[in-house]
Design an enzyme around this catalytic site. Structure first.
Site, PDB file in Angstrom:
ATOM      1  N   SER A 124      33.440  48.069  64.893  1.00 54.45           N
ATOM      2  CA  SER A 124      34.150  47.780  66.254  1.00 54.45           C
ATOM      3  C   SER A 124      32.517  48.128  66.277  1.00 54.45           C
ATOM      4  O   SER A 124      32.849  49.420  66.885  1.00 54.45           O
ATOM      5  CB  SER A 124      35.098  48.323  66.981  1.00 54.45           C
ATOM      6  N   GLY A 126       2.356  54.418  81.881  1.00 51.42           N
ATOM      7  CA  GLY A 126       3.018  55.768  82.884  1.00 51.42           C
ATOM      8  C   GLY A 126       3.874  55.173  84.064  1.00 51.42           C
ATOM      9  O   GLY A 126       3.934  56.042  85.192  1.00 51.42           O
ATOM     10  N   GLU A 158      35.591  48.347  57.534  1.00 47.81           N
ATOM     11  CA  GLU A 158      36.015  47.470  57.029  1.00 47.81           C
ATOM     12  C   GLU A 158      34.240  46.782  56.369  1.00 47.81           C
ATOM     13  O   GLU A 158      32.538  47.534  56.814  1.00 47.81           O
ATOM     14  CB  GLU A 158      35.836  46.497  58.457  1.00 47.81           C
ATOM     15  N   THR A 218       9.009  47.892  75.389  1.00 47.73           N
ATOM     16  CA  THR A 218       9.525  48.510  76.712  1.00 47.73           C
ATOM     17  C   THR A 218      10.235  47.751  77.617  1.00 47.73           C
ATOM     18  O   THR A 218      10.123  47.836  78.670  1.00 47.73           O
ATOM     19  CB  THR A 218       8.356  49.343  77.228  1.00 47.73           C
ATOM     20  N   CYS A 266      40.622  45.810  61.707  1.00 41.83           N
ATOM     21  CA  CYS A 266      39.940  46.217  63.367  1.00 41.83           C
ATOM     22  C   CYS A 266      40.601  44.713  64.099  1.00 41.83           C
ATOM     23  O   CYS A 266      41.626  45.432  64.621  1.00 41.83           O
ATOM     24  CB  CYS A 266      38.738  44.937  62.787  1.00 41.83           C
ATOM     25  N   LEU A 270       2.330  53.036  76.978  1.00 41.55           N
ATOM     26  CA  LEU A 270       2.589  53.701  78.130  1.00 41.55           C
ATOM     27  C   LEU A 270       1.693  53.861  78.940  1.00 41.55           C
ATOM     28  O   LEU A 270       0.437  53.825  79.072  1.00 41.55           O
ATOM     29  CB  LEU A 270       1.808  55.606  77.489  1.00 41.55           C
ATOM     30  N   LYS A 277      42.143  40.018  56.197  1.00 40.52           N
ATOM     31  CA  LYS A 277      42.064  40.167  57.451  1.00 40.52           C
ATOM     32  C   LYS A 277      42.932  38.763  57.736  1.00 40.52           C
ATOM     33  O   LYS A 277      42.338  37.773  57.260  1.00 40.52           O
ATOM     34  CB  LYS A 277      40.888  40.040  57.929  1.00 40.52           C
TER      35      LYS A 277
END
Length: 548
Positions: A181, A302, A41, A406, A148, A300, A112
């Site tokens: 999708s 720990g 698509e 994070t 779809c 980072l 569609k």
């Protein structure tokens, strides 16, 4: 008749790359003496193009791309997805269409019918609904060409017309469905169920082509398939990678045959955590490649969250392209620094250690008179998070590294994060992964190579912004919290319904209030890689100023 399924990774608006990739795959199909090759698509422009569809010159480039692809279709035919102009001045200007290309030209266009406007979809915003149905006539076969959602009529009671019922009036021999999708941990099975249900209903073989790859927050897992006319899966293409296969449908229009030589296939029976890992790695990799970014930076701590993000980033981009920064304070435990350093050594990425103590002391002294000598509280905690955010963004600006966020979904849900601090970043990697799932993901990452230190799994979660701080000081155990969050966010259950599940009434009220009160924060977070059925961002649009 030989039919090839081309499961490719497209780049939205990158017509040169998309057309080049499609043309190359057509040439590959010619070598296999393929009669018809099928692409997904909106393959010419990439899905979802969003408001680029409002630009006339974008639509013109889509048309030019299809015409260029059509020139390759001599001795072979193709089905390609692209927007198509609508000549009716009283309707929306474009259709979401499938182009049938033959003998170097556009032979027919099929629009569609069912336009989804739920969750992450917004197709009614741009496209006009199809109102005409006809099959593709090709080599003594009649093809029911659908796009779809056209196979999802029975799943949505609001749809008023079933395109397959209309196409069945023309007595088709088989179905082709081109799709975009998106991935979630449950969607592949739902998708297969819906498709096989349609095949059983109409008793026709089906060739289904999905795209693969990530488009910012949306990840497409591929999983294209062929279904026999009895509704049984005949074959399936790989998940999370490009793939290409050739099949043959016999003259009796029912018997299917696999032509492609067997390759070493990836397994498609992933566990939930393996699916999430594959999806997030693909999401990170495509975000960087498609934006022409080269290197990433990760703060980072720990803890488990930053460890998982670092591991995923290194898998996606390679350790040499990842820069981790450890920023301890006087509240950081010795084992947090040691665990972070062990992680860096295990994974083999660059790292720097920058203490924030002097900066925090200076800022604390500067602000103390203005804080009117009030006791240490959330303000000072957030100052530390924002110092770290400033340092990470400074390194990002100086060296061109892209900051990866994070924060996990549990934290984002209840507002357990600092704006312009630990919520900084260009891309939220695990913002759709609950804390309990983060641990599952970490174990999956370590199942192939021990990169996350054992101690990171066992320590109590903590932001380490004051002495002896634990997440449990202000939040319930994550096993309980995540169950409540899931019922409220994914299941959209009411307070009363959640209470009936046996959870403490006051706890539920508190958590729901925290979710609702922190909507303003989530509106300022980076795009979140979507892996669930209800992720923060595009698929969950809530008012900021509201009371419910």
């Amino acid at each position: 008749m030989k039919i090839a399924l081309a499961q490719l990774n497209y780049h939205i608006g990158n017509f040169e790359k998309n057309v080049f990739k499609i043309k190359n795959t057509i040439q590959q199909a010619k070598l296999g003496k393929v009669d018809l090759i099928v692409f997904s698509e909106l393959s010419a422009c990439g899905y979802p193009p969003k408001d680029l569809l409002e630009y006339t010159h974008f639509i013109q480039q889509c048309e030019n791309a299809v015409m260029e692809i059509a020139k390759q279709c001599v001795g072979i035919s193709a089905i390609v997805g692209a927007p198509s102009a609508n000549k009716n001045a009283h309707e929306k200007k474009i259709f979401n269409a499938a182009f049938f290309l033959e003998n170097g030209e556009i032979k027919s266009i099929h629009a569609k019918t069912l336009l989804p406007d739920y969750d992450v979809f917004d197709e009614c915003r741009h496209f006009e609904q199809n109102k005409k149905w006809d099959v593709v006539h090709f080599k003594n076969h009649k093809i029911a060409l659908t796009i779809c959602e056209d196979l999802w009529y029975d799943e949505n009671p609001l749809y008023t017309v079933n395109p397959m019922d209309e196409l069945m009036k023309h007595n088709p021999d088989f179905i082709v469905n081109i799709a975009a999708s998106p991935f979630s941990t449950t969607h592949a099975e739902i998708r297969k169920s819906v498709i096989t249900k349609a095949v059983k209903k109409y008793k026709l073989p089906l060739f289904y082509v999905n795209q693969v790859g990530a488009q910012t927050d949306l990840i497409f897992d591929g999983g294209s398939m062929v279904i026999s006319n009895d509704g049984k899966p005949f074959d399936e293409l790989n998940s999370f990678s490009e793939d290409f296969k050739i099949y043959e449908i016999s003259s009796d229009k029912e018997e299917l045959k696999k032509i492609s030589e067997e390759k070493t296939l990836q397994k498609n029976n992933f566990s939930k955590a393996e699916k999430i890992q594959s999806a997030l790695v693909l999401g990170i990799r495509d975000y960087f490649e498609k934006n022409n970014f080269k290197t990433a930076i990760v703060g980072l701590s720990g803890g488990i969250d930053s460890a998982v993000v670092l591991a995923l980033a290194c898998e996606a981009l390679g350790g040499k392209n990842i820069f981790s920064v450890l920023m301890p304070s006087k509240f950081s435990s010795d084992h947090s620094v040691a665990d972070a350093l062990e992680m860096v050594k295990n994974i083999g990425c660059h790292h720097q250690l920058i203490s924030i103590d002097n900066t925090f002391d200076t800022l604390e002294k500067t602000m103390q008179p203005h804080f009117e000598n009030r006791p240490f509280n959330l303000a000072e905690e957030n100052m530390q998070a924002r110092i770290r955010g400033i340092m990470l963004m400074a390194l990002s600006n100086k060296f061109g590294h892209i900051l990866l966020n994070t924060s996990n979904k549990s934290e984002m849900a209840v507002g357990y994060g600092t704006l312009y601090g630990d919520m900084c970043g260009a891309l939220s990697v695990i913002g759709d992964v609950y804390k309990t799932e983060v641990y599952e993901l970490a174990h999956t990452i370590n199942s192939t190579k021990k990169v996350i230190p054992k101690n990171i799994f066992s320590k109590a979660p903590s932001a380490e912004l004051r002495h002896d701080q634990k997440d449990s000081d202000s939040l319930p155990d994550y096993e309980i919290l995540d169950k409540i969050l899931f019922q409220y966010i994914e299941k959209k259950q009411s307070e009363k319904e959640i209470i009936s599940s046996g959870f403490d009434i006051l706890l539920i009220k508190k958590i729901i209030q925290m979710i609702n009160n922190n909507e303003y924060k989530r509106h300022q977070t980076p795009p979140v890689l979507r892996v669930s059925d209800k992720a923060f961002g595009t698929g969950r649009k809530m008012p900021i100023v509201g009371k419910y």
